[in-house]
Design a protein around this motif. Structure first.
Motif, mmCIF file in Angstrom:
data_model
loop_
_atom_site.group_PDB
_atom_site.id
_atom_site.type_symbol
_atom_site.label_atom_id
_atom_site.label_comp_id
_atom_site.label_asym_id
_atom_site.label_seq_id
_atom_site.Cartn_x
_atom_site.Cartn_y
_atom_site.Cartn_z
ATOM 1 N N UNK A 76 3.176 15.311 39.699
ATOM 2 C CA UNK A 76 1.754 15.336 39.560
ATOM 3 C C UNK A 76 1.167 14.978 40.705
ATOM 4 N N UNK A 77 1.578 13.485 41.255
ATOM 5 C CA UNK A 77 0.122 13.033 42.064
ATOM 6 C C UNK A 77 0.319 13.637 43.725
ATOM 7 N N UNK A 78 1.945 14.439 43.402
ATOM 8 C CA UNK A 78 1.844 15.573 44.570
ATOM 9 C C UNK A 78 0.379 16.157 45.528
ATOM 10 N N UNK A 79 0.227 17.157 45.957
ATOM 11 C CA UNK A 79 -0.634 17.235 46.464
ATOM 12 C C UNK A 79 -0.402 19.245 46.060
ATOM 13 N N UNK A 80 -1.630 19.750 46.198
ATOM 14 C CA UNK A 80 -1.242 20.999 44.904
ATOM 15 C C UNK A 80 -0.374 21.980 45.807
ATOM 16 N N UNK A 81 0.265 21.563 47.192
ATOM 17 C CA UNK A 81 0.302 22.756 48.270
ATOM 18 C C UNK A 81 1.705 22.698 47.938
#
Length: 249
Positions: free
Chosen positions: A178-183
């Motif tokens: 969930x902490x990863x960027x949207x890309x």
């Protein structure tokens, strides 16, 4: 939503991949093929196919290394995080360009060569759309990661990689993903859709390795023209009756 996307959907995708492949092998063995169109056109195919297949092979190896090998392991053998990202970025971009050029030529060939286009199904068009979208998204991520490994203050080896490894122990680290960027979210969702489609498209051939070619006996080819064979009977065109002597013909 995070629990559903990163804790449920991955296992549903795996279930479709395994279950669909077993179903396809059991009930559609004759359809387990790439439906090769080489007979229709080979000039573009000789360039596009190696570019795509070798490129995507490097892409798969790169993903495996990045997702399965922890950052602490590469640091233990003296590879700094900066060196790792630059190496992965350079090789990743080269593989991405080769893969995109290859798949671009394949799509161009399929669209412009009449017989190949006529043999293209809706299933093929959907598969190509998802495949190209996944490749474009992955190339964008690789480019951003090469220019700035810590873009948005997040390193994928601290988020996506731990989440991916946690899936194998049936304890998905949803918070890390969930902490990863949207890309990364977009790329992974497209990737899971592509894997779910594998058993139901021509991509299923990736599970068919021609291992039996290594052990099959040699094939000896002999000419069917007997005119050059010493001591042979005169050559007669057409079908020769079986079991009938010359005087009875």
């Amino acid at each position: 939503m995070d629990i559903f996307l990163w804790g449920v959907v991955p296992y549903a995708t795996l279930g479709l991949l395994i279950g669909g492949t077993i179903w396809r092998y059991r009930y559609d063995k004759f359809g387990w093929t790439t439906r090769s169109s080489e007979l229709y056109e080979s000039r573009l195919l000789r360039v596009a196919s190696p570019l795509f297949h070798y490129g995507v092979l490097v892409v798969i190896v790169g993903h495996a290394v990045g997702l399965l090998i922890p950052e602490s392991w590469t640091a233990a053998i003296g590879v700094s995080e900066t060196a790792y990202h630059w190496g992965a970025g350079v090789f990743g971009l080269l593989a991405a360009v080769a893969t995109l050029v290859g798949v671009g030529l394949l799509v161009y060939r399929r669209r412009t060569v009449g017989p190949v286009f006529m043999a293209t199904t809706r299933n093929d068009k959907a598969m190509y759309l998802v495949l190209v979208t996944a490749l474009v998204a992955g190339t964008y991520i690789t480019l951003i990661g090469t220019l700035d490994p810590h873009a948005n203050g997040v390193n994928y080896r601290d988020t996506v990689s731990p989440w991916f490894r946690s899936l194998f122990v049936l304890q998905p680290d949803v918070s890390a993903m969930a902490q990863a960027p949207m890309r990364f979210h977009v790329h992974i969702l497209i990737g899971m859709l592509l894997f779910a489609m594998v058993p139901f498209t021509r991509l299923v051939h990736i599970f068919t390795a021609p291992v039996h070619y290594l052990f099959r006996p040699y094939i000896v080819y002999r000419s069917r023209d007997r005119r050059s064979a010493p001591g042979s009977q005169p050559y007669r065109p057409g079908w020769a009756p079986v079991g009938v002597k010359d005087r009875d013909r």
